[in-house]
Design an enzyme around this catalytic site. Structure first.
Site, short mmCIF file in Angstrom:
data_model
loop_
_atom_site.label_atom_id
_atom_site.label_comp_id
_atom_site.label_asym_id
_atom_site.label_seq_id
_atom_site.Cartn_x
_atom_site.Cartn_y
_atom_site.Cartn_z
CB CYS A 83 -12.81 -22.36 -4.31
SG CYS A 83 -14.43 -21.52 -4.48
CG HIS A 183 -11.04 -18.38 -2.25
ND1 HIS A 183 -10.60 -18.75 -3.50
CD2 HIS A 183 -12.39 -18.31 -2.32
CE1 HIS A 183 -11.64 -18.90 -4.31
NE2 HIS A 183 -12.74 -18.64 -3.62
CD GLU A 185 -7.08 -18.14 -3.23
OE1 GLU A 185 -8.05 -18.00 -3.99
OE2 GLU A 185 -6.93 -19.16 -2.50
#
Length: 203
Positions: A83, A183, A185
Protein backbone atom coordinates in the site's frame (compact mmCIF):
# COMPACT_ATOMS: atom_id res chain seq x y z
CA UNK A 1 16.04 -16.55 6.92
CA UNK A 2 15.21 -13.41 8.87
CA UNK A 3 12.41 -11.15 7.67
CA UNK A 4 12.29 -7.57 8.93
CA UNK A 5 8.83 -5.98 9.05
CA UNK A 6 9.55 -2.29 9.43
CA UNK A 7 7.79 -0.44 12.24
CA UNK A 8 7.83 3.29 11.58
CA UNK A 9 4.48 4.13 13.12
CA UNK A 10 2.61 4.10 9.81
CA UNK A 11 1.70 0.52 9.05
CA UNK A 12 -0.97 -2.06 9.73
CA UNK A 13 1.68 -4.07 11.56
CA UNK A 14 -0.37 -6.57 13.54
CA UNK A 15 -2.38 -7.76 10.54
CA UNK A 16 0.66 -7.90 8.26
CA UNK A 17 2.66 -9.80 10.89
CA UNK A 18 -0.15 -12.32 11.34
CA UNK A 19 -0.49 -12.79 7.58
CA UNK A 20 3.25 -13.34 7.13
CA UNK A 21 3.26 -15.94 9.91
CA UNK A 22 0.19 -17.62 8.38
CA UNK A 23 2.06 -17.72 5.06
CA UNK A 24 4.90 -19.63 6.72
CA UNK A 25 7.36 -17.01 7.99
CA UNK A 26 8.98 -18.38 11.13
CA UNK A 27 11.81 -15.87 11.70
CA UNK A 28 10.04 -12.51 11.67
CA UNK A 29 11.24 -9.38 13.43
CA UNK A 30 8.96 -6.36 13.78
CA UNK A 31 11.56 -3.65 14.08
CA UNK A 32 12.35 0.05 14.00
CA UNK A 33 16.07 -0.66 14.31
CA UNK A 34 18.07 0.21 11.20
CA UNK A 35 20.87 -2.24 12.05
CA UNK A 36 18.36 -5.10 12.23
CA UNK A 37 17.00 -4.14 8.81
CA UNK A 38 20.55 -3.92 7.42
CA UNK A 39 21.11 -7.58 8.38
CA UNK A 40 17.71 -8.99 7.36
CA UNK A 41 17.38 -11.54 4.57
CA UNK A 42 14.01 -10.12 3.47
CA UNK A 43 12.30 -6.81 4.13
CA UNK A 44 8.64 -5.76 4.17
CA UNK A 45 7.59 -2.10 4.31
CA UNK A 46 3.89 -1.63 5.11
CA UNK A 47 2.09 1.70 5.11
CA UNK A 48 -1.28 3.18 5.97
CA UNK A 49 -2.16 6.88 5.77
CA UNK A 50 -1.00 9.87 3.77
CA UNK A 51 2.12 9.63 1.60
CA UNK A 52 3.77 12.71 3.10
CA UNK A 53 3.32 11.71 6.73
CA UNK A 54 4.51 8.17 5.99
CA UNK A 55 7.59 9.46 4.16
CA UNK A 56 8.34 11.80 7.06
CA UNK A 57 7.88 9.02 9.62
CA UNK A 58 10.19 6.66 7.72
CA UNK A 59 12.90 9.30 7.45
CA UNK A 60 12.52 10.10 11.15
CA UNK A 61 13.75 6.61 12.12
CA UNK A 62 17.52 7.00 12.61
CA UNK A 63 19.45 5.37 9.79
CA UNK A 64 16.46 3.55 8.32
CA UNK A 65 16.50 4.99 4.80
CA UNK A 66 20.27 4.45 4.62
CA UNK A 67 19.85 0.84 5.80
CA UNK A 68 17.19 0.26 3.14
CA UNK A 69 19.37 1.75 0.42
CA UNK A 70 22.27 -0.48 1.44
CA UNK A 71 20.40 -3.74 2.02
CA UNK A 72 17.82 -3.47 -0.77
CA UNK A 73 19.37 -1.37 -3.50
CA UNK A 74 23.03 -2.31 -3.21
CA UNK A 75 22.96 -5.79 -1.67
CA UNK A 76 19.77 -7.05 -3.37
CA UNK A 77 17.70 -8.32 -0.44
CA UNK A 78 14.15 -9.20 -1.54
CA UNK A 79 11.81 -6.29 -0.70
CA UNK A 80 8.03 -6.00 -0.59
CA UNK A 81 6.21 -2.68 -0.20
CA UNK A 82 2.52 -2.79 0.75
CA UNK A 83 0.00 0.00 0.00
CA UNK A 84 1.70 3.27 1.03
CA UNK A 85 4.85 1.19 1.50
CA UNK A 86 4.66 0.56 -2.25
CA UNK A 87 3.90 4.21 -2.99
CA UNK A 88 7.00 5.30 -1.07
CA UNK A 89 9.09 3.45 -3.66
CA UNK A 90 8.13 6.17 -6.19
CA UNK A 91 9.93 9.42 -6.93
CA UNK A 92 7.29 11.54 -5.22
CA UNK A 93 3.74 11.72 -3.92
CA UNK A 94 1.20 14.51 -4.39
CA UNK A 95 -1.06 13.90 -1.39
CA UNK A 96 -1.41 17.12 0.67
CA UNK A 97 1.45 18.74 -1.24
CA UNK A 98 4.46 17.31 -3.06
CA UNK A 99 6.67 14.95 -1.05
CA UNK A 100 9.83 13.10 -1.99
CA UNK A 101 9.74 9.30 -2.10
CA UNK A 102 12.59 6.81 -2.10
CA UNK A 103 13.05 7.10 -5.87
CA UNK A 104 13.32 3.35 -6.48
CA UNK A 105 10.49 3.28 -9.04
CA UNK A 106 9.99 6.00 -11.66
CA UNK A 107 6.76 7.94 -11.28
CA UNK A 108 4.57 9.98 -9.00
CA UNK A 109 1.69 9.04 -6.73
CA UNK A 110 -1.39 11.03 -7.74
CA UNK A 111 -5.10 11.16 -6.87
CA UNK A 112 -7.09 8.54 -8.77
CA UNK A 113 -8.98 10.25 -11.62
CA UNK A 114 -12.60 9.05 -11.74
CA UNK A 115 -13.98 11.98 -13.74
CA UNK A 116 -16.84 11.00 -16.06
CA UNK A 117 -17.52 7.71 -14.28
CA UNK A 118 -19.63 6.42 -11.41
CA UNK A 119 -16.53 5.22 -9.55
CA UNK A 120 -15.82 6.62 -6.09
CA UNK A 121 -12.66 7.71 -4.31
CA UNK A 122 -11.33 6.08 -2.23
CA UNK A 123 -11.08 2.90 -4.26
CA UNK A 124 -12.25 0.44 -1.62
CA UNK A 125 -13.05 -3.26 -1.71
CA UNK A 126 -12.28 -6.33 -3.77
CA UNK A 127 -11.04 -5.91 -7.33
CA UNK A 128 -9.22 -7.91 -9.98
CA UNK A 129 -5.43 -7.95 -10.14
CA UNK A 130 -4.53 -8.19 -13.84
CA UNK A 131 -0.86 -8.98 -14.62
CA UNK A 132 0.57 -6.86 -17.43
CA UNK A 133 3.76 -8.89 -17.75
CA UNK A 134 5.02 -12.10 -16.16
CA UNK A 135 6.45 -11.93 -12.65
CA UNK A 136 6.93 -14.80 -10.19
CA UNK A 137 5.01 -13.04 -7.41
CA UNK A 138 1.92 -11.79 -9.26
CA UNK A 139 -0.87 -13.97 -10.65
CA UNK A 140 -4.43 -13.11 -11.71
CA UNK A 141 -6.96 -12.96 -8.90
CA UNK A 142 -8.97 -10.75 -6.58
CA UNK A 143 -7.41 -8.64 -3.86
CA UNK A 144 -8.58 -6.06 -1.33
CA UNK A 145 -7.83 -2.40 -2.10
CA UNK A 146 -8.21 0.72 0.03
CA UNK A 147 -6.60 3.86 -1.40
CA UNK A 148 -7.29 7.25 -2.94
CA UNK A 149 -3.90 7.80 -4.59
CA UNK A 150 -2.10 5.57 -7.07
CA UNK A 151 1.31 5.38 -8.70
CA UNK A 152 1.52 6.75 -12.22
CA UNK A 153 4.86 5.74 -13.58
CA UNK A 154 7.02 3.99 -16.11
CA UNK A 155 5.09 1.13 -17.73
CA UNK A 156 8.22 -1.02 -17.62
CA UNK A 157 7.96 -1.10 -13.79
CA UNK A 158 4.23 -1.88 -13.70
CA UNK A 159 3.53 -5.62 -13.46
CA UNK A 160 -0.21 -5.52 -12.72
CA UNK A 161 -3.17 -3.17 -12.92
CA UNK A 162 -6.71 -3.07 -11.63
CA UNK A 163 -9.70 -1.23 -13.06
CA UNK A 164 -11.23 1.76 -11.29
CA UNK A 165 -12.56 4.21 -13.89
CA UNK A 166 -9.65 3.01 -16.02
CA UNK A 167 -6.37 1.21 -15.34
CA UNK A 168 -4.84 1.78 -11.91
CA UNK A 169 -1.42 0.47 -10.90
CA UNK A 170 -1.84 -2.60 -8.70
CA UNK A 171 1.77 -3.83 -8.54
CA UNK A 172 5.25 -2.72 -9.57
CA UNK A 173 8.61 -4.44 -9.67
CA UNK A 174 12.23 -3.79 -10.46
CA UNK A 175 15.02 -6.29 -9.83
CA UNK A 176 14.67 -7.53 -6.21
CA UNK A 177 11.91 -5.05 -5.33
CA UNK A 178 8.15 -5.54 -5.56
CA UNK A 179 5.34 -3.26 -4.43
CA UNK A 180 1.62 -3.97 -4.25
CA UNK A 181 -1.11 -1.34 -3.93
CA UNK A 182 -3.58 -3.84 -2.47
CA UNK A 183 -3.44 -5.34 1.02
CA UNK A 184 -2.26 -8.98 1.02
CA UNK A 185 -3.08 -9.20 4.72
CA UNK A 186 -6.74 -8.47 3.92
CA UNK A 187 -6.88 -10.48 0.69
CA UNK A 188 -7.47 -13.90 2.26
CA UNK A 189 -6.25 -16.86 0.19
CA UNK A 190 -4.93 -14.68 -2.65
CA UNK A 191 -2.92 -12.53 -0.27
CA UNK A 192 -1.47 -15.43 1.72
CA UNK A 193 -0.41 -17.13 -1.51
CA UNK A 194 1.38 -13.94 -2.60
CA UNK A 195 3.21 -13.70 0.73
CA UNK A 196 4.18 -17.36 0.46
CA UNK A 197 5.68 -16.71 -2.97
CA UNK A 198 7.58 -13.69 -1.58
CA UNK A 199 9.04 -15.80 1.23
CA UNK A 200 10.35 -18.30 -1.33
CA UNK A 201 11.42 -15.77 -3.98
CA UNK A 202 15.05 -15.78 -5.10
CA UNK A 203 15.40 -12.73 -7.36
Amino acid sequence: MTLALIDYGAGNLHSVENALRAAGCTDLLVTSDADTVARADRIVLPGVGAFGSCAQALRAVPGMVEALEQRVRREGAPFLGICVGMQLMADAGEELGSHEGLGWISGRVRLIDVAGSDAKVPHMGWNDVVPTRPHPLIVPGEAYFLHSFALQGDDSDVIATTDHAGPVTAAVARDNMVGVQFHPEKSQRYGLALLDRFLKWRP
